[in-house]
Design a protein around this motif. Sequence first.
Motif, PDB file in Angstrom:
ATOM      1  N   SER A 103      47.125  -2.548  44.006  1.00 24.02           N
ATOM      2  CA  SER A 103      46.001  -2.524  43.075  1.00 24.02           C
ATOM      3  C   SER A 103      45.968  -3.816  42.271  1.00 24.02           C
ATOM      4  CB  SER A 103      46.128  -1.322  42.130  1.00 24.02           C
ATOM      5  OG  SER A 103      47.199  -1.532  41.210  1.00 24.02           O
ATOM      6  N   ASP A 104      44.867  -4.036  41.599  1.00 23.62           N
ATOM      7  CA  ASP A 104      44.764  -5.229  40.754  1.00 23.62           C
ATOM      8  C   ASP A 104      45.800  -5.217  39.645  1.00 23.62           C
ATOM      9  OD1 ASP A 104      42.728  -6.226  42.287  1.00 23.62           O
ATOM     10  OD2 ASP A 104      41.112  -5.612  40.930  1.00 23.62           O
ATOM     11  N   GLY A 105      46.213  -4.010  39.239  1.00 20.71           N
ATOM     12  CA  GLY A 105      47.225  -3.886  38.196  1.00 20.71           C
ATOM     13  C   GLY A 105      48.650  -3.913  38.701  1.00 20.71           C
ATOM     14  N   GLY A 106      48.825  -4.012  40.011  1.00 17.88           N
ATOM     15  CA  GLY A 106      50.167  -4.137  40.575  1.00 17.88           C
ATOM     16  C   GLY A 106      50.784  -2.868  41.103  1.00 17.88           C
ATOM     17  N   LEU A 163      45.100   1.707  54.722  1.00 19.39           N
ATOM     18  CA  LEU A 163      44.776   1.325  53.360  1.00 19.39           C
ATOM     19  C   LEU A 163      44.308  -0.122  53.377  1.00 19.39           C
ATOM     20  CD1 LEU A 163      47.794   2.796  51.336  1.00 19.39           C
ATOM     21  CD2 LEU A 163      45.401   3.480  51.074  1.00 19.39           C
ATOM     22  N   TRP A 164      43.200  -0.415  52.686  1.00 19.83           N
ATOM     23  CA  TRP A 164      42.742  -1.795  52.584  1.00 19.83           C
ATOM     24  C   TRP A 164      41.968  -1.964  51.281  1.00 19.83           C
ATOM     25  CZ3 TRP A 164      37.545  -3.704  52.986  1.00 19.83           C
ATOM     26  CH2 TRP A 164      36.578  -2.719  53.256  1.00 19.83           C
ATOM     27  N   LYS A 165      41.791  -3.205  50.851  1.00 24.01           N
ATOM     28  CA  LYS A 165      41.115  -3.505  49.590  1.00 24.01           C
ATOM     29  C   LYS A 165      39.884  -4.336  49.873  1.00 24.01           C
ATOM     30  CE  LYS A 165      43.471  -5.876  46.492  1.00 24.01           C
ATOM     31  NZ  LYS A 165      44.459  -6.143  45.441  1.00 24.01           N
ATOM     32  N   ASP A 166      38.724  -3.902  49.348  1.00 25.03           N
ATOM     33  CA  ASP A 166      37.477  -4.592  49.633  1.00 25.03           C
ATOM     34  C   ASP A 166      37.275  -5.777  48.688  1.00 25.03           C
ATOM     35  OD1 ASP A 166      36.473  -3.603  47.187  1.00 25.03           O
ATOM     36  OD2 ASP A 166      35.464  -1.907  48.158  1.00 25.03           O
ATOM     37  N   SER A 167      36.135  -6.440  48.792  1.00 25.60           N
ATOM     38  CA  SER A 167      35.881  -7.653  48.015  1.00 25.60           C
ATOM     39  C   SER A 167      35.752  -7.378  46.521  1.00 25.60           C
ATOM     40  CB  SER A 167      34.610  -8.338  48.528  1.00 25.60           C
ATOM     41  OG  SER A 167      33.484  -7.474  48.398  1.00 25.60           O
ATOM     42  N   GLN A 168      35.522  -6.112  46.150  1.00 20.84           N
ATOM     43  CA  GLN A 168      35.430  -5.738  44.748  1.00 20.84           C
ATOM     44  C   GLN A 168      36.764  -5.269  44.177  1.00 20.84           C
ATOM     45  OE1 GLN A 168      32.433  -6.304  43.213  1.00 20.84           O
ATOM     46  NE2 GLN A 168      31.944  -7.153  45.242  1.00 20.84           N
ATOM     47  N   GLY A 169      37.815  -5.312  44.992  1.00 24.16           N
ATOM     48  CA  GLY A 169      39.128  -4.875  44.530  1.00 24.16           C
ATOM     49  C   GLY A 169      39.357  -3.382  44.635  1.00 24.16           C
ATOM     50  N   GLN A 170      38.420  -2.659  45.265  1.00 27.58           N
ATOM     51  CA  GLN A 170      38.590  -1.216  45.438  1.00 27.58           C
ATOM     52  C   GLN A 170      39.490  -0.931  46.638  1.00 27.58           C
ATOM     53  OE1 GLN A 170      34.578   0.992  44.261  1.00 27.58           O
ATOM     54  NE2 GLN A 170      34.212  -0.553  45.832  1.00 27.58           N
ATOM     55  N   TRP A 192      37.204   8.640  58.789  1.00 31.68           N
ATOM     56  CA  TRP A 192      36.604   8.951  57.492  1.00 31.68           C
ATOM     57  C   TRP A 192      37.245   8.067  56.424  1.00 31.68           C
ATOM     58  CZ3 TRP A 192      32.873  12.881  57.004  1.00 31.68           C
ATOM     59  CH2 TRP A 192      32.681  13.670  58.161  1.00 31.68           C
ATOM     60  N   GLU A 193      36.399   7.510  55.552  1.00 24.33           N
ATOM     61  CA  GLU A 193      36.890   6.574  54.539  1.00 24.33           C
ATOM     62  C   GLU A 193      36.688   7.134  53.128  1.00 24.33           C
ATOM     63  OE1 GLU A 193      36.945   1.957  54.709  1.00 24.33           O
ATOM     64  OE2 GLU A 193      34.965   2.548  53.962  1.00 24.33           O
ATOM     65  N   PHE A 194      37.785   7.133  52.351  1.00 23.39           N
ATOM     66  CA  PHE A 194      37.780   7.544  50.950  1.00 23.39           C
ATOM     67  C   PHE A 194      38.056   6.303  50.092  1.00 23.39           C
ATOM     68  CE2 PHE A 194      39.286  11.000  53.564  1.00 23.39           C
ATOM     69  CZ  PHE A 194      38.888  12.190  52.976  1.00 23.39           C
ATOM     70  N   THR A 195      37.492   6.246  48.894  1.00 23.26           N
ATOM     71  CA  THR A 195      37.736   5.135  47.972  1.00 23.26           C
ATOM     72  C   THR A 195      38.436   5.648  46.726  1.00 23.26           C
ATOM     73  OG1 THR A 195      35.764   3.964  48.740  1.00 23.26           O
ATOM     74  CG2 THR A 195      36.673   3.290  46.615  1.00 23.26           C
ATOM     75  N   MET A 196      39.524   4.973  46.321  1.00 24.67           N
ATOM     76  CA  MET A 196      40.225   5.341  45.091  1.00 24.67           C
ATOM     77  C   MET A 196      39.338   5.044  43.886  1.00 24.67           C
ATOM     78  SD  MET A 196      44.133   4.002  45.550  1.00 24.67           S
ATOM     79  CE  MET A 196      45.118   4.453  46.994  1.00 24.67           C
ATOM     80  N   LEU A 197      39.266   5.979  42.947  1.00 23.30           N
ATOM     81  CA  LEU A 197      38.477   5.784  41.737  1.00 23.30           C
ATOM     82  C   LEU A 197      39.310   5.211  40.600  1.00 23.30           C
ATOM     83  CD1 LEU A 197      36.246   8.997  41.840  1.00 23.30           C
ATOM     84  CD2 LEU A 197      35.823   6.737  42.832  1.00 23.30           C
ATOM     85  N   ASP A 198      40.618   5.418  40.635  1.00 31.30           N
ATOM     86  CA  ASP A 198      41.506   4.827  39.624  1.00 31.30           C
ATOM     87  C   ASP A 198      42.861   4.524  40.258  1.00 31.30           C
ATOM     88  OD1 ASP A 198      42.902   3.941  37.458  1.00 31.30           O
ATOM     89  OD2 ASP A 198      42.540   5.696  36.200  1.00 31.30           O
ATOM     90  N   PRO A 199      42.977   3.389  40.967  1.00 34.68           N
ATOM     91  CA  PRO A 199      44.198   3.088  41.723  1.00 34.68           C
ATOM     92  C   PRO A 199      45.413   2.774  40.852  1.00 34.68           C
ATOM     93  CG  PRO A 199      42.709   1.219  41.769  1.00 34.68           C
ATOM     94  CD  PRO A 199      41.952   2.336  41.128  1.00 34.68           C
TER      95      PRO A 199
END
Length: 469
Positions: A103-106, A163-170, A192-199
């Motif tokens: 995540s962006d926060g490590g 698991l992967w991170k998109d251009s917006q950091g999601q 099927w793809e899920f996106t974390m709302l608070d990684p």
Amino acid sequence: MPTFVSFVRQSITFLLACSFTTNLLPCCLSNTGTLHAQAVDPVSVLGDTSVPGSDHVSQRFPYGITGKTPPSLTKINHKGQPPYHRHRLNLRVFQGCPQVEISDGGRLWATWFGSNVQAERAPFHHDQFSVISTSADGGKTWKEVFVFDPSELLGGGASDPMLWKDSQGQIRFIGLRNIDFKGHDEFATSAWEFTMLDPEKEHTAWSEPRLLGNKNISVMKPLIFPDGTILRSMDDFKLVGVRDKVRIRFLKEGVDGKPLFVSELPVDNDAGFAEQMPIIRKDGSLFTFYRAKKGQKFAESFDGGKTWELGGYYPMQFSINTKCILKTLPSGRVLLVANDVQMKDVGGRRVYHFTDENGEEHELQKHKTARTRMTAYLSEDDGETFPHKMLLCDDGQISYPSATLGKDGSIYIVYDQGRGTIGQHTIFLSKITEEDVLAGKLIHDGSFLNNIVSRPSDHGGGRREGDKL
């Protein structure tokens, strides 16, 4: 790389540069504002990925289950949950094929598939689920927090999570679900793809899942273009070993997820589970390896991934019929993580060997397999050569790497060991830097090799003598 490849690249790059550059630019900067897809209809490859409304019988579990009935993620190891849930580590006998993201926060996240019953069983992977684990201390300790387990949907099984991170950091998770519909549903295999709302939270909330298609789209991280569009790698695993069938493809998606085009590699009967992972070279062209019988072959695209040219076997032999990964680093160097093993025939006997830093050849003695000696390489010339390398792990059968980058330049790499081997079935994490690889050894204070992410036998689980998997 063979001379003719460099010649071709130099000869046609200038002619294609203008048109290719417009494809990389955001629509507002492009002359046309659109990408021109090649003549492969995405629906003909992915199936019709539209999903019925929420009131449709197929969307109301457990009634009317079809290939479009959405899956879910199950929270585990949370406060108040009984400790004897069925996905716990001390029941697990098999696991492997990990992925890692940060995540962006490590906060680190990892995923892999496992089973309490058996080893991997294609094509439906019965009794198999995918685990999502997380670490808030840089990979020192890990906690399993979610599972993707489709077994309640007609005995469905999970395989090849991502698991992967998109251009917006999601951070996004892809679960591959397999249900035996006896040939009557085109989404028997579905991604099927899920996106974390608070990684940054260990038990993050998730978006509703999005149906990506009916192919394996979850083995390799997508390539992200400067404008945020992505190129997903696809393979039709049902056709592995079937001659003269097109099955290795790429899906180009817009930032909004809309399919822009599907492209195909020409038929190559040497290809195994292709597991291609392209990079963008400095001249704008694309380059990828793909898995084949005698090592890695390569392919190139000079039009943004719409068409591809096969280049044959790469001159350096590595990762023989097993997965490797490519990633362009912020420095411009290209990272390759692969099995540093070569193969030759000696009097009808297959010999696995490696070449040391002095150019001397050594036959493998303890672990005579192509899947060992997991190694990090660096290229200074867009993947033409990989002169720098550092051994990460040669402790048994080691395979299936995945990597992600921290904000400080750290490179986090996971891989598996002996998926169903007694005392092993381990997921390892190594943290390295470019400087470590250039030196051929760990020189950075924060770097480490082979921290344990998961090993069921350390918790009373794992395969035992007499188990028949």
